[in-house]
Design an enzyme around this catalytic site. Structure first.
Site, PDB file in Angstrom:
ATOM      1  N   HIS A  62       0.839  -1.201   0.000  1.00  0.00           N
ATOM      2  CA  HIS A  62       0.000   0.000   0.000  1.00  0.00           C
ATOM      3  C   HIS A  62       0.870   1.245   0.000  1.00  0.00           C
ATOM      4  O   HIS A  62       2.066   1.190   0.302  1.00  0.00           O
ATOM      5  CB  HIS A  62      -0.903   0.032   1.237  1.00  0.00           C
ATOM      6  N   LYS A  75      -0.571   4.849   4.561  1.00  0.00           N
ATOM      7  CA  LYS A  75      -1.444   3.897   5.261  1.00  0.00           C
ATOM      8  C   LYS A  75      -0.920   3.628   6.670  1.00  0.00           C
ATOM      9  O   LYS A  75       0.256   3.357   6.867  1.00  0.00           O
ATOM     10  CB  LYS A  75      -1.559   2.582   4.464  1.00  0.00           C
TER      11      LYS A  75
END
Ligand code: NDP
Ligand SMILES: O=C(O)C1=N[C@H](C(=O)O)C[C@H](O)C1
Length: 245
Positions: A150, A154
């Site tokens: 990600h 995040k």
């Protein structure tokens, strides 16, 4: 206001997901967007004219709503659930990193209101969960690993999706996989589930390239959830049961 349409609240409106939801809510004429909430409540260019953006400190003052769509952070969880209960509204939440206690609280809340929490609102991951369950049941002795990637912003790891795929592995073969998490650049979200046996390897991969897919999936869930009775609803079942994606 058109009272026949479920009234929508977007919670976490200033975030990456919240802004996508504000933009894409216009694609769903079945819903009437009535308010947006962020931590600060600062004005948002994506909010349509006439839709107030309120700070979370004023959550109790939001106009009546029938369904909340939430992509925020775990610290925002309790006040939001309380607001939904107070309004008799349904909750669609994609917030990940919730504690076991917060997930249990969703079960309790679902005795009074419709609740749909999903770690991933993409069609592809809904199907991937089914495939992972099947593969895990067929390959109980192979090594199972989940690698997720990600964007650097995040906060939680492993991702909610990785954990939910891990739950499918455990359901299929009775043991948890190992997890690895990468945070790099602007990756929207990638999940690799790998089963490795002697001399061969099976890889199941999902790559999200546009977070609009999650926003559209959550809005679809909101349309389908509004008007249902109290209970805990599953995104995959709600989405795939109709055979229409
Ligand atoms: N289930 C799924 O399909 C998906 C889930 N997610 C999850 O959704 C969540 C949000 O992701 P993303 O949009 O990237 O995150 P962002 O950090 O971009 O946005 C977070 C939002 O939550 C708000 N917020 C933060 N703290 C509070 C608080 N205490 N009370 C009220 N609001 C608060 C922020 O407001 P402010 O800007 O004012 O601080 C902002 O609007 C994450 O948990 C992520 O993992 C993401 C994509 C898909
Ligand atoms: O934070 C994100 O961006 C995402 N979070 C979800 C997760 O934790 O699984 C879903 C998606 O992968 C994007």
């Amino acid at each position: 206001m058109d009272q026949a349409k479920p009234r929508l609240l977007i919670h976490g409106a200033s975030g990456r997901m919240g802004r996508a939801l504000l933009r894409l809510a216009a694609e769903r004429p079945e819903l009437q967007l009535v308010a947006a909430v962020s931590r600060s409540g600062e004005p948002l260019a994506e909010a349509p004219d006439g839709v107030p953006v309120l700070p979370v400190a004023r959550l109790a003052e939001v106009p009546d709503f029938d369904v909340a769509v939430d992509f925020s952070l775990p610290e925002a969880f309790e006040p939001l659930v309380a607001a939904c209960r107070a309004k008799g509204a349904a909750l669609v939440s994609g917030t990940t990193g919730l504690s076991p206690g917060q997930l249990e609280a969703l079960d309790e809340a679902s005795e009074l209101m419709p609740v749909l929490w999903s770690a991933n609102f993409s069609v592809g991951v809904a199907v991937l969960r089914v495939l992972v369950h099947q593969a895990a049941a067929a390959l109980p002795a192979w090594d199972a690993d989940i690698v997720e990637s990600h964007h650097v912003h995040k906060k939680d790891a492993p991702s909610g999706t990785a954990l939910s795929l891990g739950a499918m592995v455990a359901l299929g073969r009775g043991s948890q996989p190992h997890y690895a998490s990468l945070r790099c650049g602007d990756v929207v979200g990638e999940h690799l589930v790998q089963f490795a046996g002697p001399g061969e390897r099976l890889e199941l991969v999902h790559r999200a390239t546009d977070r609009d897919i999650f926003a559209r999936g959550a809005l679809e869930a909101a349309v389908r959830l509004a008007g249902k009775g109290p209970g805990r609803y599953d995104f995959g079942e709600l989405l795939l049961a109709s055979g229409r994606t």
